[in-house]
Scaffold this motif. Structure first.
Motif, PDB file in Angstrom:
ATOM      1  N   GLY A  71      57.449  99.714  39.926  1.00 54.31           N
ATOM      2  CA  GLY A  71      58.648 100.387  40.386  1.00 54.31           C
ATOM      3  C   GLY A  71      59.750  99.383  40.702  1.00 54.31           C
ATOM      4  O   GLY A  71      59.515  98.171  40.741  1.00 54.31           O
ATOM      5  N   PRO A  72      60.959  99.854  40.965  1.00 61.67           N
ATOM      6  CA  PRO A  72      62.064  98.951  41.314  1.00 61.67           C
ATOM      7  C   PRO A  72      61.758  98.183  42.601  1.00 61.67           C
ATOM      8  O   PRO A  72      61.097  98.692  43.506  1.00 61.67           O
ATOM      9  N   ILE A  73      62.229  96.951  42.670  1.00 62.51           N
ATOM     10  CA  ILE A  73      62.038  96.106  43.848  1.00 62.51           C
ATOM     11  C   ILE A  73      63.319  96.114  44.683  1.00 62.51           C
ATOM     12  O   ILE A  73      64.407  95.860  44.168  1.00 62.51           O
ATOM     13  N   GLU A  74      63.170  96.416  45.971  1.00 64.99           N
ATOM     14  CA  GLU A  74      64.314  96.458  46.878  1.00 64.99           C
ATOM     15  C   GLU A  74      64.185  95.351  47.926  1.00 64.99           C
ATOM     16  O   GLU A  74      63.150  95.224  48.580  1.00 64.99           O
ATOM     17  N   GLN A  75      65.244  94.551  48.074  1.00 61.90           N
ATOM     18  CA  GLN A  75      65.252  93.506  49.091  1.00 61.90           C
ATOM     19  C   GLN A  75      65.485  94.133  50.466  1.00 61.90           C
ATOM     20  O   GLN A  75      66.383  94.939  50.642  1.00 61.90           O
ATOM     21  N   THR A  76      64.639  93.752  51.431  1.00 63.88           N
ATOM     22  CA  THR A  76      64.765  94.292  52.792  1.00 63.88           C
ATOM     23  C   THR A  76      65.054  93.208  53.827  1.00 63.88           C
ATOM     24  O   THR A  76      65.630  93.491  54.866  1.00 63.88           O
ATOM     25  N   GLY A  77      64.607  91.982  53.569  1.00 70.44           N
ATOM     26  CA  GLY A  77      64.821  90.891  54.508  1.00 70.44           C
ATOM     27  C   GLY A  77      63.746  90.756  55.560  1.00 70.44           C
ATOM     28  O   GLY A  77      63.715  89.770  56.292  1.00 70.44           O
ATOM     29  N   SER A  78      62.852  91.727  55.686  1.00 72.01           N
ATOM     30  CA  SER A  78      61.772  91.653  56.674  1.00 72.01           C
ATOM     31  C   SER A  78      60.611  90.838  56.097  1.00 72.01           C
ATOM     32  O   SER A  78      60.150  91.100  54.984  1.00 72.01           O
ATOM     33  N   ALA A  79      60.141  89.857  56.861  1.00 73.08           N
ATOM     34  CA  ALA A  79      59.107  88.943  56.366  1.00 73.08           C
ATOM     35  C   ALA A  79      57.820  89.659  56.006  1.00 73.08           C
ATOM     36  O   ALA A  79      57.098  89.236  55.094  1.00 73.08           O
ATOM     37  N   LEU A  80      57.499  90.744  56.714  1.00 70.38           N
ATOM     38  CA  LEU A  80      56.240  91.459  56.463  1.00 70.38           C
ATOM     39  C   LEU A  80      56.414  92.621  55.499  1.00 70.38           C
ATOM     40  O   LEU A  80      55.520  93.447  55.360  1.00 70.38           O
ATOM     41  N   ASP A  81      57.561  92.706  54.837  1.00 72.12           N
ATOM     42  CA  ASP A  81      57.716  93.600  53.689  1.00 72.12           C
ATOM     43  C   ASP A  81      57.380  92.776  52.456  1.00 72.12           C
ATOM     44  O   ASP A  81      58.066  91.786  52.152  1.00 72.12           O
ATOM     45  N   ILE A  82      56.322  93.171  51.748  1.00 69.47           N
ATOM     46  CA  ILE A  82      55.823  92.361  50.633  1.00 69.47           C
ATOM     47  C   ILE A  82      55.700  93.219  49.380  1.00 69.47           C
ATOM     48  O   ILE A  82      55.139  94.322  49.428  1.00 69.47           O
ATOM     49  N   ALA A  83      56.224  92.737  48.277  1.00 69.48           N
ATOM     50  CA  ALA A  83      56.107  93.426  46.990  1.00 69.48           C
ATOM     51  C   ALA A  83      55.233  92.593  46.055  1.00 69.48           C
ATOM     52  O   ALA A  83      55.250  91.358  46.108  1.00 69.48           O
ATOM     53  N   ILE A  84      54.459  93.272  45.226  1.00 71.13           N
ATOM     54  CA  ILE A  84      53.588  92.606  44.250  1.00 71.13           C
ATOM     55  C   ILE A  84      54.249  92.679  42.874  1.00 71.13           C
ATOM     56  O   ILE A  84      54.579  93.763  42.393  1.00 71.13           O
ATOM     57  N   SER A  85      54.440  91.518  42.256  1.00 71.75           N
ATOM     58  CA  SER A  85      54.956  91.480  40.894  1.00 71.75           C
ATOM     59  C   SER A  85      53.774  91.233  39.956  1.00 71.75           C
ATOM     60  O   SER A  85      53.520  90.118  39.503  1.00 71.75           O
ATOM     61  N   GLY A  86      53.033  92.297  39.691  1.00 68.45           N
ATOM     62  CA  GLY A  86      51.833  92.186  38.873  1.00 68.45           C
ATOM     63  C   GLY A  86      50.988  93.435  39.021  1.00 68.45           C
ATOM     64  O   GLY A  86      51.465  94.470  39.489  1.00 68.45           O
ATOM     65  N   ASP A  87      49.712  93.346  38.648  1.00 69.72           N
ATOM     66  CA  ASP A  87      48.837  94.515  38.624  1.00 69.72           C
ATOM     67  C   ASP A  87      47.987  94.671  39.885  1.00 69.72           C
ATOM     68  O   ASP A  87      47.196  95.610  39.976  1.00 69.72           O
ATOM     69  N   GLY A  88      48.104  93.766  40.829  1.00 74.24           N
ATOM     70  CA  GLY A  88      47.232  93.791  41.991  1.00 74.24           C
ATOM     71  C   GLY A  88      47.561  94.877  42.994  1.00 74.24           C
ATOM     72  O   GLY A  88      48.628  95.506  42.947  1.00 74.24           O
ATOM     73  N   PHE A  89      46.634  95.089  43.925  1.00 70.98           N
ATOM     74  CA  PHE A  89      46.792  96.029  45.035  1.00 70.98           C
ATOM     75  C   PHE A  89      46.502  95.283  46.330  1.00 70.98           C
ATOM     76  O   PHE A  89      45.644  94.407  46.366  1.00 70.98           O
ATOM     77  N   PHE A  90      47.191  95.660  47.406  1.00 68.67           N
ATOM     78  CA  PHE A  90      46.820  95.179  48.723  1.00 68.67           C
ATOM     79  C   PHE A  90      45.525  95.878  49.143  1.00 68.67           C
ATOM     80  O   PHE A  90      45.352  97.071  48.905  1.00 68.67           O
ATOM     81  N   ALA A  91      44.631  95.139  49.775  1.00 64.20           N
ATOM     82  CA  ALA A  91      43.403  95.720  50.310  1.00 64.20           C
ATOM     83  C   ALA A  91      43.609  95.978  51.799  1.00 64.20           C
ATOM     84  O   ALA A  91      44.076  95.100  52.528  1.00 64.20           O
ATOM     85  N   MET A  92      43.269  97.186  52.244  1.00 58.11           N
ATOM     86  CA  MET A  92      43.462  97.591  53.634  1.00 58.11           C
ATOM     87  C   MET A  92      42.132  98.120  54.191  1.00 58.11           C
ATOM     88  O   MET A  92      41.456  98.917  53.535  1.00 58.11           O
ATOM     89  N   ARG A  93      41.787  97.679  55.394  1.00 57.48           N
ATOM     90  CA  ARG A  93      40.576  98.205  56.025  1.00 57.48           C
ATOM     91  C   ARG A  93      40.953  99.347  56.947  1.00 57.48           C
ATOM     92  O   ARG A  93      41.723  99.170  57.901  1.00 57.48           O
ATOM     93  N   ALA A  94      40.428 100.533  56.654  1.00 60.44           N
ATOM     94  CA  ALA A  94      40.721 101.729  57.438  1.00 60.44           C
ATOM     95  C   ALA A  94      39.943 101.697  58.750  1.00 60.44           C
ATOM     96  O   ALA A  94      38.950 100.964  58.879  1.00 60.44           O
ATOM     97  N   PRO A  95      40.348 102.492  59.744  1.00 61.16           N
ATOM     98  CA  PRO A  95      39.633 102.530  61.031  1.00 61.16           C
ATOM     99  C   PRO A  95      38.158 102.880  60.895  1.00 61.16           C
ATOM    100  O   PRO A  95      37.342 102.472  61.734  1.00 61.16           O
ATOM    101  N   ASP A  96      37.793 103.663  59.856  1.00 60.82           N
ATOM    102  CA  ASP A  96      36.378 104.031  59.685  1.00 60.82           C
ATOM    103  C   ASP A  96      35.578 102.960  58.945  1.00 60.82           C
ATOM    104  O   ASP A  96      34.398 103.153  58.645  1.00 60.82           O
ATOM    105  N   GLY A  97      36.223 101.840  58.629  1.00 55.53           N
ATOM    106  CA  GLY A  97      35.524 100.743  57.969  1.00 55.53           C
ATOM    107  C   GLY A  97      35.614 100.750  56.462  1.00 55.53           C
ATOM    108  O   GLY A  97      35.216  99.773  55.812  1.00 55.53           O
ATOM    109  N   SER A  98      36.125 101.827  55.865  1.00 54.59           N
ATOM    110  CA  SER A  98      36.269 101.878  54.413  1.00 54.59           C
ATOM    111  C   SER A  98      37.464 101.034  53.972  1.00 54.59           C
ATOM    112  O   SER A  98      38.316 100.661  54.785  1.00 54.59           O
TER     113      SER A  98
END
Length: 269
Positions: A71-98
């Motif tokens: 999708g289009p990339i939008e500049q936000t200026g926030s250090a913890l706003d991160i966009a991936i330029s590629g096929d990867g996904f961020f991995a997130m651990r849910a509260p239930d451990g999944s």
């Protein structure tokens, strides 16, 4: 028979309209990936039948596939706003451990210093040493200590294009928190949508393969930017018109079949 053939067409057009409406509704959702409805024809045939006399019975929904184009990339200026330029996904651990996977890189920190997505799903990183070298390929929760070893207070954070998360403290020192873990799948279209721009792995998608940013097709990271929805409004509106016309045509065919049936029942001998 024509009545039920057209009725199938009505249901298919309704499904198509629903998918398009969902795409349009999420045109402003970060990390959202649009869906496409695929149809297949229904044919009555057997081994002994004449193929030149095979009769069709309409269509059915074969699949609703996800389009994982960037999708289009939008500049936000926030250090913890991160966009991936590629096929990867961020991995997130849910509260239930999944483990959940997302393309929405709008992150923040909670009171305990964990980097999360605002829904208590914690960003996963690879442990690194003081030189920034990854020491283990087993992801862990990203957590920023509120104070460093010298007792200095946390002052800010930065993320490099290599995925290294670096915390800065009031005394000017820096601490490496970890390197962002990226996941890839053999068949990303097989991922299961669970809402909030999150996906779960399935037997169709295959298990996640973890890697580092700037490694192969995982992609590099852009801090201070977000990936927007890949929905093209103009394209969706054209599809909306087409689906509406299909719905109207099938409704007209049902009306015609009803009139023919009525005419037959009104025949007098």
């Amino acid at each position: 028979m024509s009545f039920y053939t057209s009725l199938n067409g009505l249901k298919n057009a309704q499904t198509d309209l629903g998918v398009i409406a969902h795409n349009i509704a999420n045109a402003e959702t970060n990390g959202f990936k649009k869906g496409n409805t695929q149809f297949a024809d229904i044919v009555v045939n057997s081994a002994s039948s004449n193929p030149r006399l095979a009769q069709g019975l309409g269509a059915r929904v074969e699949a609703i596939t996800q389009n994982f184009s960037l999708g289009p990339i939008e500049q936000t200026g926030s250090a913890l706003d991160i966009a991936i330029s590629g096929d990867g996904f961020f991995a997130m651990r849910a509260p239930d451990g999944s483990t959940l996977y997302t393309r929405n890189g709008a992150f923040d920190t909670d009171g305990a210093g964990f980097i999360n997505d605002g829904s208590d799903n914690r960003l996963q990183v690879f442990p690194t040493d003081a030189t920034g070298t990854v020491t283990s390929m087993t992801p862990i929760d990203a957590q920023i200590p509120p104070f460093n070893g010298a007792g200095a207070e946390y002052a800010g954070v930065s993320v490099t294009d290599n995925g290294l998360v670096v915390a800065t403290y009031a005394d000017g020192s820096q601490t490496n928190i970890g390197t962002v873990a990226l996941a890839r799948f053999v068949s990303p279209t097989g991922l299961k949508q669970v809402g909030s721009s999150n996906w779960e792995s399935t037997g169709i998608s295959g298990a996640a393969t973890f890697g580092l940013p700037n490694q192969g097709a995982y992609g590099s990271l852009m801090s201070g930017a977000l990936e927007r929805s890949n929905v093209d409004i103009a394209e969706e509106l054209v599809g909306l018109i087409t689906a509406q016309r299909n719905f109207q045509a099938n409704a007209k065919a049902i009306d015609t079949a009803t009139q023919i049936s009525q005419a037959i029942m009104n025949l007098r001998t």
